[in-house]
Structures are given as structure tokens and as C-alpha cells.
Design an enzyme around this catalytic site. Structure first.
Site, mmCIF file in Angstrom:
data_model
loop_
_atom_site.group_PDB
_atom_site.id
_atom_site.type_symbol
_atom_site.label_atom_id
_atom_site.label_comp_id
_atom_site.label_asym_id
_atom_site.label_seq_id
_atom_site.Cartn_x
_atom_site.Cartn_y
_atom_site.Cartn_z
ATOM 1 C CB CYS A 51 -39.151 49.538 59.543
ATOM 2 S SG CYS A 51 -39.271 47.848 58.916
ATOM 3 C CG ASP A 58 -37.447 50.554 63.405
ATOM 4 O OD1 ASP A 58 -38.486 50.053 63.864
ATOM 5 O OD2 ASP A 58 -36.904 50.159 62.363
#
Length: 153
Positions: A51, A58
Site C-alpha cells: 500500500c 496488499d
């Protein structure tokens, strides 16, 4: 895509994970079935990036479909390219579309699409889709069949 290298850089060699997606070198080899419309699918069910706001990881399930032109992408180099995103901070949209655009620009396939099925961030799953245009007429195009995120239910 211009000239093909005499031999793939990664295939059959020991290759370190690139430091970034920009530093990754993708290998392309001659299409073994030129002039025949067919579909190639790569699935990366454990794709990771970071992120750009929090630095937290992520996770996504990527599906890349393409109809080759003169070349095909060598799978080990693609694996290394995708792995280079592990320490790359970018939004889901940037990762998904950027992968599709780079493959399309370098490989010059007849057609390419990518589906990025991202796991929830902040409680909301984000799915991102990109394609280069209309698929070739008459080519069998299977569904990507990645179910939407359901949580525990």
C-alpha cells in the site's frame, strides 16, 4: 517489440528477484504458432505489492490472458517481474493496469487483458480490469472465473 535476444536472459539461469518492477527484464521468445489465433493464460494467485499510504502488504489474484503476435512472454521472466512488486508501493489500479500496459507495449500481442482481483483493503475488495481492445473474432475466450470476495460467509 523489435529484435529478440539470441537466448532468454532468465530461462535455465539462476536469477535474483529484481529490485523493482522497472528494473525487471522480461524475456520474449518467438511465437511457436504464428498466424494461429490462440489464447495464453497466466494466473498469479499470490501476487503481492505494498500500500503506498500505509506500507502494509496488499494481496491479489491476477489473471493475464493474451493472444500472441510474433512473440510470447517467457514465464520465468514474468514470474520475476510480478515478484518485483513485493516491495513496490502502488495502488491496486496502478499495479494492475501497469502490468497490462507494459506487457502489451513490449510483447505487442494481438490482444491482452488482465484481471486484478484484490483482497480487501479497509474492508472493501477492489477488482481492477484492463484490456487492449476487442478480442480477436472467433477466438475462444474463457471466463476468468475468479469468484468475488465473500469473506467468511
Amino acid at each position: 517489440m523489435t529484435d529478440l535476444p539470441t537466448a532468454p536472459l532468465h530461462l535455465g539461469q539462476s536469477s535474483a528477484l529484481p529490485a523493482s518492477p522497472e528494473a525487471a527484464v522480461l524475456d520474449y521468445v518467438a511465437n511457436p504458432r504464428p498466424g494461429k489465433p490462440y489464447l495464453v493464460r497466466f494466473t498469479a494467485p499470490e501476487f503481492t505489492s505494498l500500500c503506498p499510504v500505509t506500507g502494509q502488504p496488499d494481496f491479489a489474484h491476477l489473471v493475464i490472458d493474451y493472444a500472441p503476435g510474433a512473440t510470447i512472454v517467457e514465464s520465468k521472466s514474468l514470474k520475476l517481474f510480478l515478484g518485483a512488486f513485493r516491495n513496490h508501493a502502488a495502488f491496486h489500479e496502478d499495479c494492475t493496469v501497469g502490468i497490462g500496459e507494459r506487457l502489451f507495449a513490449e510483447m505487442d500481442p494481438i490482444w491482452l487483458r488482465i484481471g486484478g482481483y484484490w483482497y480487501p483493503r479497509g474492508g472493501i475488495p477492489i477488482d481492477v480490469f484492463w484490456q487492449s481492445g476487442e478480442p480477436p473474432a472467433g477466438m475462444w475466450l474463457p471466463a476468468q472465473d475468479v469468484p468475488g470476495y465473500r469473506g467468511r460467509g
